[in-house]
Design a protein around this motif. Sequence first.
Motif, PDB file in Angstrom:
ATOM      1  N   MET A   1       0.708  -1.123   0.080  1.00 43.32           N
ATOM      2  CA  MET A   1       0.003  -0.099   0.097  1.00 43.32           C
ATOM      3  C   MET A   1       0.816   1.241  -0.003  1.00 43.32           C
ATOM      4  O   MET A   1       0.784   2.299  -0.916  1.00 43.32           O
ATOM      5  CB  MET A   1      -0.900  -0.024   1.374  1.00 43.32           C
ATOM      6  N   LEU A   2       1.922   1.289   0.609  1.00 41.23           N
ATOM      7  CA  LEU A   2       2.650   2.370   1.080  1.00 41.23           C
ATOM      8  C   LEU A   2       4.100   2.428   0.407  1.00 41.23           C
ATOM      9  O   LEU A   2       4.490   3.962   0.244  1.00 41.23           O
ATOM     10  CB  LEU A   2       2.843   2.593   2.634  1.00 41.23           C
TER      11      LEU A   2
ATOM     12  N   LEU B   1      -1.236   7.615   2.596  1.00 40.34           N
ATOM     13  CA  LEU B   1      -0.779   8.188   1.126  1.00 40.34           C
ATOM     14  C   LEU B   1      -1.157   9.477   0.653  1.00 40.34           C
ATOM     15  O   LEU B   1      -0.424   9.862   0.015  1.00 40.34           O
ATOM     16  CB  LEU B   1      -1.878   7.065   0.375  1.00 40.34           C
ATOM     17  N   ARG B   2      -2.271   9.924   1.104  1.00 41.21           N
ATOM     18  CA  ARG B   2      -2.583  11.277   0.826  1.00 41.21           C
ATOM     19  C   ARG B   2      -1.645  12.065   1.355  1.00 41.21           C
ATOM     20  O   ARG B   2      -1.166  13.220   0.766  1.00 41.21           O
ATOM     21  CB  ARG B   2      -3.956  11.679   1.391  1.00 41.21           C
ATOM     22  N   ALA B   3      -1.036  11.937   2.318  1.00 47.99           N
ATOM     23  CA  ALA B   3      -0.165  12.875   3.184  1.00 47.99           C
ATOM     24  C   ALA B   3       1.313  12.907   2.475  1.00 47.99           C
ATOM     25  O   ALA B   3       2.093  13.646   2.172  1.00 47.99           O
ATOM     26  CB  ALA B   3      -0.082  12.734   4.633  1.00 47.99           C
ATOM     27  N   ALA B   4       1.654  11.368   2.014  1.00 49.03           N
ATOM     28  CA  ALA B   4       2.797  11.285   1.308  1.00 49.03           C
ATOM     29  C   ALA B   4       2.900  11.703  -0.269  1.00 49.03           C
ATOM     30  O   ALA B   4       4.127  12.158  -0.842  1.00 49.03           O
ATOM     31  CB  ALA B   4       3.078   9.640   1.186  1.00 49.03           C
ATOM     32  N   ARG B   5       1.785  12.242  -0.785  1.00 52.44           N
ATOM     33  CA  ARG B   5       1.758  12.764  -1.844  1.00 52.44           C
ATOM     34  C   ARG B   5       2.758  14.105  -1.984  1.00 52.44           C
ATOM     35  O   ARG B   5       3.444  14.466  -2.958  1.00 52.44           O
ATOM     36  CB  ARG B   5       0.467  12.983  -2.594  1.00 52.44           C
TER      37      ARG B   5
ATOM     38  N   GLU C   1       2.334   3.995  -7.551  1.00 52.19           N
ATOM     39  CA  GLU C   1       2.403   5.414  -7.199  1.00 52.19           C
ATOM     40  C   GLU C   1       1.654   6.406  -8.132  1.00 52.19           C
ATOM     41  O   GLU C   1       1.286   7.468  -7.905  1.00 52.19           O
ATOM     42  CB  GLU C   1       3.837   5.795  -7.439  1.00 52.19           C
ATOM     43  N   THR C   2       1.348   5.837  -9.491  1.00 49.94           N
ATOM     44  CA  THR C   2       0.395   6.845 -10.190  1.00 49.94           C
ATOM     45  C   THR C   2      -0.991   6.657 -10.148  1.00 49.94           C
ATOM     46  O   THR C   2      -1.681   7.657 -10.836  1.00 49.94           O
ATOM     47  CB  THR C   2       0.953   6.381 -11.845  1.00 49.94           C
TER      48      THR C   2
END
Length: 279
Positions: free
Chosen positions: A1-2, A46-50, A90-91
């Motif tokens: 996932m991450l 995931l939202r924060a990692a973007r 990642e895309t």
Amino acid sequence: MLGSATDAEDVLQESYLRWRAVDRAEVGHPRAYLVRVVTRQALNHLRAARARREEYVGTWLPEPIRTAPEVSEDVVLAESVSMAVLLVLETLGPAERAVFLLHDVFGYTHPEIAATIGKNEVTVRQIAHRARRHVRARRRRFEPDSAAAREIIQRFLRAAATGEVQALMDLLAPDVVQISDGGGKVPAARRPIVGRDEVARFVLGVARTGAADAPVEHVTCNGMPAARFLAGGEPDWLLAFEIRDGRISGLYGIRNPDKLHRADTVRALDRGGLRPWKP
């Protein structure tokens, strides 16, 4: 996932704290509850990692996972953690990524996924269709770690060390791609290098710096054959190989020291057996 062991550990810690705080008598299916909590925490990460990835220096690669060679026996699982597929994921948007993995890798049904991520079933089916089409259009055929792959890598390392240009070129696919990740902390190519001539030139240039003389250990990372180079007894960089039709089609070089310190621990991966909603 991450794509990050550090983020995964954070998610597990947060999920564990939530599990400790919940009234167990109100949880009808503990494993289903935990899958739901972990998935939603992963979506938040995931939202924060973007935003963080947009500020990353150079090309970002997933954190390598040292896997046992046996993981290659489950081709679907091995492919799902491979560098190539993780880069494709990642895309995807966070919800697309979650739905694709839960359905295509772990075998959850659309109604189960809908309950997990808090969307209705129709929306989940649409997300799954869109994500699957996106991944299929971009994924390359996966060949897991094998004795044949390791022989190709041995020949590649020997050709790089001795400067045998033609031998090196013969091992590279015409459309080979080399990607490096130094994170701005150590020297590394800032952009992908594409094509047999360019990649061969790059590899020979790196070898001339003395990297070819560094102690090397053959390992399996992300279900792929890899070579781990040491400096002073410590990991200096890791090179994972994507093999297709007997040639090297992808080279993934991780040099960011923040991503190498976990590469000593071998992870025994599996898909968790029974789905949580099933007895």
